[in-house]
Design a protein around this motif. Sequence first.
Motif, PDB file in Angstrom:
ATOM      1  N   PRO A 145       0.926  -1.181   0.061  1.00 50.39           N
ATOM      2  CA  PRO A 145      -0.026   0.084   0.020  1.00 50.39           C
ATOM      3  C   PRO A 145       0.735   1.136  -0.091  1.00 50.39           C
ATOM      4  CG  PRO A 145      -1.000  -1.548   1.495  1.00 50.39           C
ATOM      5  CD  PRO A 145       0.239  -1.884   1.200  1.00 50.39           C
ATOM      6  N   ARG A 146       1.848   1.433   0.917  1.00 51.26           N
ATOM      7  CA  ARG A 146       2.552   2.708   0.972  1.00 51.26           C
ATOM      8  C   ARG A 146       3.447   2.847  -0.317  1.00 51.26           C
ATOM      9  NH1 ARG A 146       2.732   5.296   5.914  1.00 51.26           N
ATOM     10  NH2 ARG A 146       4.917   5.894   5.605  1.00 51.26           N
ATOM     11  N   ALA A 147       3.886   1.899  -1.056  1.00 51.47           N
ATOM     12  CA  ALA A 147       4.799   2.003  -2.165  1.00 51.47           C
ATOM     13  C   ALA A 147       3.883   2.438  -3.323  1.00 51.47           C
ATOM     14  CB  ALA A 147       5.552   0.535  -2.428  1.00 51.47           C
ATOM     15  N   ARG A 148       2.559   1.600  -3.264  1.00 45.78           N
ATOM     16  CA  ARG A 148       1.741   1.981  -4.454  1.00 45.78           C
ATOM     17  C   ARG A 148       1.228   3.505  -4.231  1.00 45.78           C
ATOM     18  NH1 ARG A 148      -1.696  -1.783  -3.381  1.00 45.78           N
ATOM     19  NH2 ARG A 148      -3.012  -0.579  -2.015  1.00 45.78           N
ATOM     20  N   ALA A 149       1.134   3.881  -3.173  1.00 39.53           N
ATOM     21  CA  ALA A 149       0.575   5.494  -2.794  1.00 39.53           C
ATOM     22  C   ALA A 149       1.579   6.572  -3.383  1.00 39.53           C
ATOM     23  CB  ALA A 149       0.132   5.493  -1.246  1.00 39.53           C
ATOM     24  N   VAL A 150       2.824   5.851  -3.107  1.00 38.88           N
ATOM     25  CA  VAL A 150       3.831   6.993  -3.285  1.00 38.88           C
ATOM     26  C   VAL A 150       4.270   7.017  -4.819  1.00 38.88           C
ATOM     27  CG1 VAL A 150       6.470   7.545  -3.184  1.00 38.88           C
ATOM     28  CG2 VAL A 150       5.242   6.839  -1.152  1.00 38.88           C
ATOM     29  N   LEU A 151       4.116   5.788  -5.427  1.00 43.60           N
ATOM     30  CA  LEU A 151       4.041   5.611  -7.021  1.00 43.60           C
ATOM     31  C   LEU A 151       3.037   6.337  -7.675  1.00 43.60           C
ATOM     32  CD1 LEU A 151       5.836   3.918  -9.121  1.00 43.60           C
ATOM     33  CD2 LEU A 151       3.332   2.955  -9.406  1.00 43.60           C
ATOM     34  N   VAL A 152       1.902   5.957  -7.288  1.00 49.77           N
ATOM     35  CA  VAL A 152       0.649   6.840  -7.670  1.00 49.77           C
ATOM     36  C   VAL A 152       0.711   8.420  -7.928  1.00 49.77           C
ATOM     37  CG1 VAL A 152      -1.915   7.129  -7.738  1.00 49.77           C
ATOM     38  CG2 VAL A 152      -0.781   4.833  -7.869  1.00 49.77           C
ATOM     39  N   LEU A 153       1.075   8.905  -6.508  1.00 52.28           N
ATOM     40  CA  LEU A 153       0.901  10.275  -6.383  1.00 52.28           C
ATOM     41  C   LEU A 153       2.140  10.977  -6.902  1.00 52.28           C
ATOM     42  CD1 LEU A 153       0.079  10.248  -2.552  1.00 52.28           C
ATOM     43  CD2 LEU A 153      -1.631  11.046  -4.287  1.00 52.28           C
ATOM     44  N   HIS A 154       3.380  10.270  -6.988  1.00 55.19           N
ATOM     45  CA  HIS A 154       4.397  10.882  -7.729  1.00 55.19           C
ATOM     46  C   HIS A 154       4.491  10.684  -9.134  1.00 55.19           C
ATOM     47  CE1 HIS A 154       8.732  11.472  -9.074  1.00 55.19           C
ATOM     48  NE2 HIS A 154       8.770  12.259  -7.875  1.00 55.19           N
ATOM     49  N   ASP A 155       4.179   9.540  -9.646  1.00 53.54           N
ATOM     50  CA  ASP A 155       4.485   9.177 -11.173  1.00 53.54           C
ATOM     51  C   ASP A 155       3.105   9.425 -11.768  1.00 53.54           C
ATOM     52  OD1 ASP A 155       7.010   8.600 -10.525  1.00 53.54           O
ATOM     53  OD2 ASP A 155       6.957   6.305 -11.012  1.00 53.54           O
ATOM     54  N   ILE A 156       2.012   9.358 -11.310  1.00 54.13           N
ATOM     55  CA  ILE A 156       0.845   9.369 -12.067  1.00 54.13           C
ATOM     56  C   ILE A 156       0.094  10.627 -11.673  1.00 54.13           C
ATOM     57  CG2 ILE A 156      -1.579   8.626 -12.520  1.00 54.13           C
ATOM     58  CD1 ILE A 156      -0.336   5.882 -12.006  1.00 54.13           C
ATOM     59  N   HIS A 161       7.724  14.935  -3.667  1.00 54.66           N
ATOM     60  CA  HIS A 161       8.180  14.075  -2.693  1.00 54.66           C
ATOM     61  C   HIS A 161       7.947  14.902  -1.331  1.00 54.66           C
ATOM     62  CE1 HIS A 161       9.686  10.451  -4.333  1.00 54.66           C
ATOM     63  NE2 HIS A 161      10.611  11.339  -5.050  1.00 54.66           N
ATOM     64  N   GLN A 162       7.943  16.208  -1.125  1.00 51.64           N
ATOM     65  CA  GLN A 162       7.720  17.037   0.065  1.00 51.64           C
ATOM     66  C   GLN A 162       6.109  16.646   0.248  1.00 51.64           C
ATOM     67  OE1 GLN A 162       9.866  18.448   2.342  1.00 51.64           O
ATOM     68  NE2 GLN A 162       7.884  17.936   3.717  1.00 51.64           N
ATOM     69  N   GLU A 163       5.286  16.784  -0.607  1.00 52.83           N
ATOM     70  CA  GLU A 163       3.959  16.512  -0.513  1.00 52.83           C
ATOM     71  C   GLU A 163       3.517  15.274  -0.116  1.00 52.83           C
ATOM     72  OE1 GLU A 163       1.954  19.458  -3.752  1.00 52.83           O
ATOM     73  OE2 GLU A 163       3.215  18.224  -4.686  1.00 52.83           O
ATOM     74  N   ILE A 164       4.034  14.334  -0.579  1.00 56.86           N
ATOM     75  CA  ILE A 164       3.796  13.033  -0.420  1.00 56.86           C
ATOM     76  C   ILE A 164       4.206  12.569   1.107  1.00 56.86           C
ATOM     77  CG2 ILE A 164       4.303  10.576  -0.922  1.00 56.86           C
ATOM     78  CD1 ILE A 164       4.734  11.562  -3.973  1.00 56.86           C
ATOM     79  N   ALA A 165       5.087  13.094   1.207  1.00 58.35           N
ATOM     80  CA  ALA A 165       5.704  12.860   2.841  1.00 58.35           C
ATOM     81  C   ALA A 165       4.962  13.798   3.773  1.00 58.35           C
ATOM     82  CB  ALA A 165       7.327  13.671   2.909  1.00 58.35           C
ATOM     83  N   ASP A 166       4.534  14.738   3.537  1.00 58.98           N
ATOM     84  CA  ASP A 166       3.379  15.495   4.447  1.00 58.98           C
ATOM     85  C   ASP A 166       2.235  14.557   4.563  1.00 58.98           C
ATOM     86  OD1 ASP A 166       5.402  17.507   4.773  1.00 58.98           O
ATOM     87  OD2 ASP A 166       4.244  18.774   3.470  1.00 58.98           O
ATOM     88  N   GLN A 167       1.790  14.025   3.468  1.00 57.94           N
ATOM     89  CA  GLN A 167       0.306  13.221   3.458  1.00 57.94           C
ATOM     90  C   GLN A 167       0.371  11.840   4.097  1.00 57.94           C
ATOM     91  OE1 GLN A 167      -2.731  14.129   2.664  1.00 57.94           O
ATOM     92  NE2 GLN A 167      -2.109  16.134   2.614  1.00 57.94           N
ATOM     93  N   LEU A 168       1.473  11.349   3.768  1.00 61.11           N
ATOM     94  CA  LEU A 168       1.795   9.929   4.433  1.00 61.11           C
ATOM     95  C   LEU A 168       2.436  10.003   5.635  1.00 61.11           C
ATOM     96  CD1 LEU A 168       2.610   7.915   1.081  1.00 61.11           C
ATOM     97  CD2 LEU A 168       0.509   8.264   2.350  1.00 61.11           C
TER      98      LEU A 168
END
Length: 194
Positions: A145-156, A161-168
Amino acid sequence: MLDTTMSALRTANDADTRDESAWVRAAVAGDTAAYERIYHRHAPRLYAVLWRLCGGHAARAEDALQEAFLQAWRALPGFRFDSSLGTWLHRLGVNAALMELRANAARDAGDSGEEDWDLLAAVPAVDRCAGTSLDLERALETLPPRARAVLVLHDIEGWKHQEIADQLQMAVGSSKAQLHRARGLLRARLGEPA
């Protein structure tokens, strides 16, 4: 010809923005039909993102979508048009999906490491051209789940990365590591060289 086409697109976009502004004002005033128009315009694209974030679990994606639009209904009176309505709804939806992922993290405890490779190996290979969209969707579903969330949020979705880090609620370095991990898992699943 190009000027005519661009002018028509600008006019259509302006009309869409005016429509949405009117729909927001009407919905705030209690017009549920206006809110339904907002829902019908934005729900399909938002659902696609949530479905990916939820690993292809339709019920989880539907729950996140419903939660996002419930939150939007409650928060709509405070919407200030600082961003587009679609962007605002998108953020609410992603937040709802991430909450869904956090709530199910204990049950989905496949995010610890080596067993992920076993999980990927157990998924039957598809006898098709590697990299087709169906193969990619299936491979996305197998990611932790966490790897998928980072990949979807970043690549798609194009998040930083800062936004993802804050959200997750993780370090920026962890976001980068999860992205690297997710990409490696996807390459392995799709049969591409590392």
